[in-house]
Write a protein that holds these residues in place. Sequence first.
Motif, mmCIF file in Angstrom:
data_model
loop_
_atom_site.group_PDB
_atom_site.id
_atom_site.type_symbol
_atom_site.label_atom_id
_atom_site.label_comp_id
_atom_site.label_asym_id
_atom_site.label_seq_id
_atom_site.Cartn_x
_atom_site.Cartn_y
_atom_site.Cartn_z
ATOM 1 N N GLN A 139 32.343 -48.178 3.451
ATOM 2 C CA GLN A 139 30.944 -48.026 3.786
ATOM 3 C C GLN A 139 30.797 -47.664 5.261
ATOM 4 O O GLN A 139 31.344 -48.318 6.131
ATOM 5 C CB GLN A 139 30.230 -49.338 3.475
ATOM 6 C CG GLN A 139 28.748 -49.314 3.693
ATOM 7 C CD GLN A 139 28.121 -50.597 3.199
ATOM 8 O OE1 GLN A 139 28.563 -51.184 2.229
ATOM 9 N NE2 GLN A 139 27.097 -51.043 3.886
ATOM 10 N N GLY A 161 27.533 -54.400 -2.306
ATOM 11 C CA GLY A 161 28.068 -53.243 -1.588
ATOM 12 C C GLY A 161 29.507 -53.002 -1.994
ATOM 13 O O GLY A 161 30.002 -53.536 -2.972
ATOM 14 N N ARG A 215 27.719 -43.839 2.812
ATOM 15 C CA ARG A 215 29.007 -44.306 2.339
ATOM 16 C C ARG A 215 30.146 -43.524 2.993
ATOM 17 O O ARG A 215 30.078 -42.310 3.137
ATOM 18 C CB ARG A 215 29.088 -44.138 0.816
ATOM 19 C CG ARG A 215 30.406 -44.651 0.263
ATOM 20 C CD ARG A 215 30.618 -44.222 -1.168
ATOM 21 N NE ARG A 215 31.989 -44.517 -1.554
ATOM 22 C CZ ARG A 215 32.664 -43.876 -2.496
ATOM 23 N NH1 ARG A 215 32.087 -42.901 -3.146
ATOM 24 N NH2 ARG A 215 33.908 -44.202 -2.768
ATOM 25 N N ASP A 263 27.790 -40.499 -4.184
ATOM 26 C CA ASP A 263 27.713 -41.388 -5.337
ATOM 27 C C ASP A 263 28.913 -41.136 -6.254
ATOM 28 O O ASP A 263 29.463 -40.033 -6.295
ATOM 29 C CB ASP A 263 26.411 -41.121 -6.090
ATOM 30 C CG ASP A 263 26.271 -41.986 -7.331
ATOM 31 O OD1 ASP A 263 26.245 -43.219 -7.181
ATOM 32 O OD2 ASP A 263 26.211 -41.427 -8.445
ATOM 33 N N LEU A 265 23.337 -49.039 -1.532
ATOM 34 C CA LEU A 265 24.739 -49.058 -1.938
ATOM 35 C C LEU A 265 24.958 -50.183 -2.940
ATOM 36 O O LEU A 265 24.603 -51.331 -2.690
ATOM 37 C CB LEU A 265 25.640 -49.264 -0.718
ATOM 38 C CG LEU A 265 25.417 -48.293 0.447
ATOM 39 C CD1 LEU A 265 26.405 -48.594 1.571
ATOM 40 C CD2 LEU A 265 25.527 -46.847 0.004
ATOM 41 N N VAL A 280 25.679 -44.815 -5.030
ATOM 42 C CA VAL A 280 24.875 -44.533 -3.843
ATOM 43 C C VAL A 280 23.560 -43.904 -4.290
ATOM 44 O O VAL A 280 23.556 -42.887 -4.981
ATOM 45 C CB VAL A 280 25.597 -43.563 -2.878
ATOM 46 C CG1 VAL A 280 24.756 -43.351 -1.618
ATOM 47 C CG2 VAL A 280 26.976 -44.080 -2.514
ATOM 48 N N TYR A 328 19.585 -45.510 2.262
ATOM 49 C CA TYR A 328 20.635 -45.557 1.245
ATOM 50 C C TYR A 328 20.662 -46.936 0.605
ATOM 51 O O TYR A 328 20.495 -47.959 1.279
ATOM 52 C CB TYR A 328 22.004 -45.276 1.865
ATOM 53 C CG TYR A 328 22.225 -43.842 2.279
ATOM 54 C CD1 TYR A 328 22.451 -42.842 1.333
ATOM 55 C CD2 TYR A 328 22.209 -43.480 3.625
ATOM 56 C CE1 TYR A 328 22.652 -41.533 1.717
ATOM 57 C CE2 TYR A 328 22.419 -42.170 4.017
ATOM 58 C CZ TYR A 328 22.643 -41.196 3.055
ATOM 59 O OH TYR A 328 22.834 -39.899 3.445
#
Length: 290
Positions: free
Chosen positions: A19, A15, A26, A208, A259, A274, A257
């Motif tokens: 976040q 990760g 995110r 992302d 991450l 992402v 999601y």
Amino acid sequence: MSVTGELDSTESSSGFPHQSTNLGERMLTVEEMEKLKNDRVLVSDFKQQKLETDAQKNWDLFYKRNTTNFFKDRHWTTREFDELRNSRESEGQTLVLLEAGCGVGNCIFPLLEEDLSIFIYACDFSPRAVEFVKQNPLYCTDRCLAFQCDLTKDDLQTNIQAETVDVATLIFVLSAIHPDKMQQSLENIFKVLKPGGIVLFRDYGLYDHAMLRFKSGNKLGDNFYVRQDGTRSFFFSREYLDSLFQRAGFEVAVNEYVLRETVNKKEGLCVPRVFLQSKFCKPAPSQHLS
């Protein structure tokens, strides 16, 4: 950074710092929020219409430039999606798969090598990409049928009988389609899936790193951008993707999601990625009964 926003690199599952706890989305830094807030200028309607008209040509040129050398084979799909593993119970049972947006076969050929009990329909927007699939030494018409198809227009049933596909994959494909035409693409896939069949999905998620790298002048609409080569990319929120599939008749099984940190040691980069990784089901007949 590649044209698709994918780095030739190593992913870390640890990760990254910024976040959100809101459904895994995110959280942006202040600088990133300002950048997105100030990016308001959209590409002209004339240019947007031309990009839509030239969409197939631009992807064909992409494969002409890069041939089969751009993407790595996706050996991770069976790790991420249990549905693709060789787990058929009865001997002789074949899994029928539709790979929508197959490119040059980076997903299908690892599957064909790993699993003898699989038949794959493989289609792509680019005729050149389909030809690369057919030229691969692993391509065999007894186990795979590749054909050119515009998911937003063409009827998949020209090549696939209705309700015969067990599993369909949409891996970094839907993001390249204009948002106005995404639902039609999903409805076309819905028709060839068996009741109880499933769509396995992975694509770019909201915020992302690739989304934040676009410079001013590349924005087509909300979360929708054009790359330098004329190909386009949409970045999905979880809620938007839920709604899109549900309107096409699917039920949501998983929509999360993912991450990641992507590390490119050669360029000294460590960037937040992402993705949305999801599973959507076509309801079985019994689920329609009151």
